[in-house]
Write a protein that holds these residues in place. Structure first.
Motif, short mmCIF file in Angstrom:
data_model
loop_
_atom_site.label_atom_id
_atom_site.label_comp_id
_atom_site.label_asym_id
_atom_site.label_seq_id
_atom_site.Cartn_x
_atom_site.Cartn_y
_atom_site.Cartn_z
N UNK A 8 0.84 -1.19 0.00
CA UNK A 8 0.00 0.00 0.00
C UNK A 8 0.88 1.24 0.00
N UNK A 9 0.35 2.32 -0.54
CA UNK A 9 1.01 3.62 -0.47
C UNK A 9 0.05 4.59 0.20
N UNK A 10 0.59 5.67 0.69
CA UNK A 10 -0.18 6.66 1.42
C UNK A 10 -0.43 7.87 0.52
N UNK A 11 -1.66 8.06 0.01
CA UNK A 11 -1.91 9.17 -0.90
C UNK A 11 -1.75 10.55 -0.25
N UNK A 12 -1.70 10.61 1.07
CA UNK A 12 -1.46 11.89 1.74
C UNK A 12 -0.04 12.39 1.49
N UNK A 13 0.83 11.52 0.97
CA UNK A 13 2.21 11.91 0.67
C UNK A 13 2.37 12.39 -0.77
N UNK A 14 1.27 12.61 -1.48
CA UNK A 14 1.34 13.02 -2.88
C UNK A 14 2.18 14.29 -3.01
N UNK A 15 3.04 14.29 -4.04
CA UNK A 15 3.93 15.42 -4.29
C UNK A 15 3.99 15.70 -5.78
N UNK A 16 3.61 16.94 -6.16
CA UNK A 16 3.67 17.34 -7.57
C UNK A 16 4.52 18.59 -7.77
N UNK A 17 5.21 19.00 -6.73
CA UNK A 17 6.03 20.21 -6.73
C UNK A 17 5.17 21.48 -6.83
N UNK A 18 3.91 21.36 -6.39
CA UNK A 18 3.00 22.50 -6.33
C UNK A 18 2.14 22.29 -5.09
N UNK A 19 2.45 23.02 -4.04
CA UNK A 19 1.81 22.81 -2.74
C UNK A 19 0.28 22.95 -2.81
N UNK A 20 -0.21 23.93 -3.55
CA UNK A 20 -1.66 24.14 -3.67
C UNK A 20 -2.33 22.95 -4.37
N UNK A 21 -1.71 22.48 -5.44
CA UNK A 21 -2.25 21.32 -6.16
C UNK A 21 -2.20 20.07 -5.27
N UNK A 22 -1.09 19.90 -4.54
CA UNK A 22 -0.97 18.74 -3.65
C UNK A 22 -2.10 18.71 -2.62
N UNK A 23 -2.41 19.85 -2.05
CA UNK A 23 -3.51 19.92 -1.08
C UNK A 23 -4.84 19.60 -1.75
N UNK A 24 -5.03 20.07 -2.98
CA UNK A 24 -6.26 19.79 -3.72
C UNK A 24 -6.38 18.29 -4.02
N UNK A 25 -5.27 17.66 -4.37
CA UNK A 25 -5.30 16.22 -4.65
C UNK A 25 -5.66 15.40 -3.41
N UNK A 26 -5.39 15.93 -2.23
CA UNK A 26 -5.69 15.21 -0.99
C UNK A 26 -7.16 15.32 -0.59
N UNK A 27 -7.89 16.29 -1.13
CA UNK A 27 -9.28 16.49 -0.69
C UNK A 27 -10.26 15.54 -1.39
N UNK A 28 -11.54 15.76 -1.15
CA UNK A 28 -12.60 14.86 -1.64
C UNK A 28 -12.67 14.78 -3.16
N UNK A 29 -12.20 15.81 -3.86
CA UNK A 29 -12.22 15.79 -5.32
C UNK A 29 -11.38 14.65 -5.90
N UNK A 30 -10.28 14.31 -5.22
CA UNK A 30 -9.37 13.31 -5.77
C UNK A 30 -9.18 12.14 -4.81
N UNK A 31 -8.13 12.17 -3.97
CA UNK A 31 -7.78 11.01 -3.15
C UNK A 31 -8.56 10.89 -1.84
#
Length: 179
Positions: A66-89
């Motif tokens: 398993x991997x932890x999607x809360x560790x997502x990193x795209x080199x864009x802090x705002x996008x990373x936070x968006x990826x962690x919310x209900x819209x994505x992960x």
């Protein structure tokens, strides 16, 4: 003599049937997805954990990682936070993305893993090729596959059109194991 042979057999089975330790600092999942026609978002997810049994005997090989999607990193802090919310992960509800193998087969010079991939609580059968390399006491398993984000309801409600976010995601899995 018979008892001695049984003890040796059980000792060998225990040695070859044990899972190798995942080297978390060298293991990750990289992804790439197109968006808005001209841009591509690349990123990684770390925090790989679980069990990998990789021996010379294909029958005994297995993945349950398993991997932890809360560790997502795209080199864009705002996008990373968006990826962690209900819209994505939706990391507050789904803290893991997991793959559990059902079989591993040799495919020419590489291998093929078959199993279930679970994202956002949705499990689907997937199959992907992977290669094995060894370097300085580490075995590295590297595989690639494409997934359709709609199969897992990933951003299905917020990004129903593929104009902003493509439907297909290219995924590269790198799992380093301590020998």
């Amino acid at each position: 003599m018979r008892n001695l042979l049984m003890i040796v057999a059980f000792a060998l089975l225990g040695h070859f049937g044990q899972a190798q330790q995942i080297v978390q600092s060298a293991s990750q999942v990289n992804f790439e997805i197109d968006g808005i026609g001209w841009s591509t978002v690349e990123g990684s997810i770390k925090g790989m954990k679980g069990s990998v049994s990789w021996t010379g005997n294909l029958v005994n090989n297995s993945f349950n990682v398993c991997i932890n999607p809360a560790s997502v990193f795209t080199d864009n802090e705002e996008r990373d936070e968006h990826l962690k919310n209900e819209d994505f992960f939706n990391v507050s509800k789904f803290s893991e993305i997991c793959f559990v193998s059902s079989s591993i087969i040799k495919d020419g010079t590489s291998y093929k893993a078959n199993g279930n991939l679970t994202i956002l609580g949705v499990s689907k059968k997937v199959s992907f090729p992977f290669a094995v390399t060894r370097n300085n006491g580490t075995t590295v398993l590297t595989g690639k596959l494409e997934i359709n984000r709609f199969d897992y309801s990933l951003a299905a409600e917020s990004y129903t059109s593929t104009i902003m976010v493509d439907d297909m995601v290219s995924v590269e899995i790198i799992c380093a194991l301590k020998n």
